[in-house]
Design an enzyme around this catalytic site. Sequence first.
Site, PDB file in Angstrom:
ATOM      1  N   HIS A   6       8.045   8.559   3.943  1.00  0.00           N
ATOM      2  CA  HIS A   6       6.999   9.129   4.314  1.00  0.00           C
ATOM      3  C   HIS A   6       7.166  10.619   3.819  1.00  0.00           C
ATOM      4  O   HIS A   6       6.189  11.319   3.813  1.00  0.00           O
ATOM      5  CB  HIS A   6       6.574   9.194   5.690  1.00  0.00           C
ATOM      6  CG  HIS A   6       6.284   7.923   6.007  1.00  0.00           C
ATOM      7  ND1 HIS A   6       5.031   7.669   6.771  1.00  0.00           N
ATOM      8  CD2 HIS A   6       6.451   6.613   5.549  1.00  0.00           C
ATOM      9  CE1 HIS A   6       4.806   6.371   6.983  1.00  0.00           C
ATOM     10  NE2 HIS A   6       5.734   5.631   6.040  1.00  0.00           N
ATOM     11  N   GLU A  59      -0.445  -2.065   5.284  1.00  0.00           N
ATOM     12  CA  GLU A  59       0.299  -1.982   6.474  1.00  0.00           C
ATOM     13  C   GLU A  59       0.503  -0.557   7.045  1.00  0.00           C
ATOM     14  O   GLU A  59       0.572  -0.480   8.114  1.00  0.00           O
ATOM     15  CB  GLU A  59       1.941  -2.153   5.725  1.00  0.00           C
ATOM     16  CG  GLU A  59       2.920  -2.110   6.943  1.00  0.00           C
ATOM     17  CD  GLU A  59       3.596  -0.749   7.495  1.00  0.00           C
ATOM     18  OE1 GLU A  59       3.717  -0.566   8.458  1.00  0.00           O
ATOM     19  OE2 GLU A  59       3.648   0.147   6.579  1.00  0.00           O
ATOM     20  N   GLU A  60      -0.015   0.509   6.374  1.00  0.00           N
ATOM     21  CA  GLU A  60       0.141   1.671   6.827  1.00  0.00           C
ATOM     22  C   GLU A  60      -1.104   2.230   7.685  1.00  0.00           C
ATOM     23  O   GLU A  60      -1.962   2.979   7.471  1.00  0.00           O
ATOM     24  CB  GLU A  60       0.170   2.810   5.663  1.00  0.00           C
ATOM     25  CG  GLU A  60       1.486   2.694   4.816  1.00  0.00           C
ATOM     26  CD  GLU A  60       2.781   2.930   5.598  1.00  0.00           C
ATOM     27  OE1 GLU A  60       2.701   3.634   6.723  1.00  0.00           O
ATOM     28  OE2 GLU A  60       3.928   3.210   4.914  1.00  0.00           O
ATOM     29  N   ARG A  76      19.468  -6.438  13.200  1.00  0.00           N
ATOM     30  CA  ARG A  76      19.838  -6.428  14.749  1.00  0.00           C
ATOM     31  C   ARG A  76      18.884  -7.469  15.546  1.00  0.00           C
ATOM     32  O   ARG A  76      17.784  -7.705  15.159  1.00  0.00           O
ATOM     33  CB  ARG A  76      19.628  -5.085  15.772  1.00  0.00           C
ATOM     34  CG  ARG A  76      18.369  -4.646  15.827  1.00  0.00           C
ATOM     35  CD  ARG A  76      18.460  -3.166  16.421  1.00  0.00           C
ATOM     36  NE  ARG A  76      19.128  -3.168  17.800  1.00  0.00           N
ATOM     37  CZ  ARG A  76      18.535  -3.247  18.828  1.00  0.00           C
ATOM     38  NH1 ARG A  76      17.559  -4.016  19.308  1.00  0.00           N
ATOM     39  NH2 ARG A  76      19.432  -3.022  19.917  1.00  0.00           N
ATOM     40  N   ASP A 110       0.715  -1.002   0.039  1.00  0.00           N
ATOM     41  CA  ASP A 110      -0.076  -0.045  -0.005  1.00  0.00           C
ATOM     42  C   ASP A 110       0.962   1.222  -0.072  1.00  0.00           C
ATOM     43  O   ASP A 110       1.897   1.376   0.599  1.00  0.00           O
ATOM     44  CB  ASP A 110      -1.047   0.082   1.315  1.00  0.00           C
ATOM     45  CG  ASP A 110      -0.213  -0.332   2.468  1.00  0.00           C
ATOM     46  OD1 ASP A 110       0.689  -0.884   2.542  1.00  0.00           O
ATOM     47  OD2 ASP A 110      -0.524   0.629   3.502  1.00  0.00           O
TER      48      ASP A 110
END
Length: 409
Positions: free
Chosen positions: A381, A149-150, A192, A91
């Site tokens: 973004h 996802e957003e 990580r 998206d």
Amino acid sequence: MPADVHPAPDPALDDLRRAAADLRPDLISLRRELHRHPEIGLGLPRTQARILAALDGLPLEITLGVRLSSVTAVLRGTRPGPAVLLRADLDALPVQEETGLPYTSGTPGAMHACGHDLHAAALVGAARLLAARRELLCGSVVFMFQPGEEGDGGAGLMIEEGVLDAAGERVVAAYALHVAAALLPAGQVAGRPGPIMAAADRLRVTVTGRGGHGSSPHLALDPVPVACEAVLALQTMVTRRFDAFDPVVLTVGSFHAGTVDNVIPDRAEFAATVRSFSPAARERVLERAVRVVRGIGEAHGCRVDAVVEPGYPVTVNDPAEAAYAARTARRLFGAERYLEMPRPLAGSEDFGLLAAHVPAAYLVFGACAQGADPATAPYNHSAQARFDDGVLGDAAALLAALALERTGD
């Protein structure tokens, strides 16, 4: 020195890199087509159709989502083994693009400002690479093409619709990468163990007093200074009540009250994003934030309605899977291309919903535009965010290698 820092040549990985480089022009073309036609949220019919066209002809078992425009594709190897999952989000964002690129968004108010178009193209590339190597694949690979996802929680909906069991058994691991328009040079891979992305929740607060004339505040009950005091108290709470080594971030991004200067309003409202990096800190900060704002309202005689809107959990990399992903990146690209992140990012991701169910590893992949400085380039973004889609071959190779090597364990 760790054994994988200077690995011996690996013919299978060398072949994978070469094949991925050959795919790169097609993947760039796919990415740019997706970029021109961004879609927002859970319903992405055009994007779904383009992904299906790009997968056409591959030996995949494909299932479409019911409540969202998802694509789940299963590739079965020629030998027995476990199932693993590779995920890409699809998206776009409600952002008006300002890059001036020749393939800029043609949809007003929508832009692939977070690089999900690159994720989709890279996962298509991984599917093509692995389909061509079925004889080397032990077990199955689930390719998860995810809308929403957003902020829409598309990963949760796909979990409910069975993506983790799409191969007929629960996947043993899940992997994803996220491109970065800044911070890292193009092609650099970072990861990580433990938390890599923050939890993100929303706090909405309404302070209700009693309106009146601005000249006579003693005859009213002004909610504005009470709300202001609550905002400042929340900042003090963060610095005084939370461990600096298990931090939280609370930012008030919206504050609304009144209409003109000489009228005391009945209400003042504000909203905050709350970020945390451990489940314990997440629970504490939300409970204490509500307690603080309600206590301030009570002290001044105002009613306070404080509502927590839960968002995404912390994205936590399983230590063993994070170590495996790091080894794979080093073996594929060389030790200099992998960076161990000293701390997590404060952004949030619904990949954390997958990581809560199965061991997972999430990587950051540098895609800073050519000629830009990673330290100053517009970040994800931003309406000016630009990504180097020349990294798509390597991104596809990395996703494919993660699945190919893991199913062969």
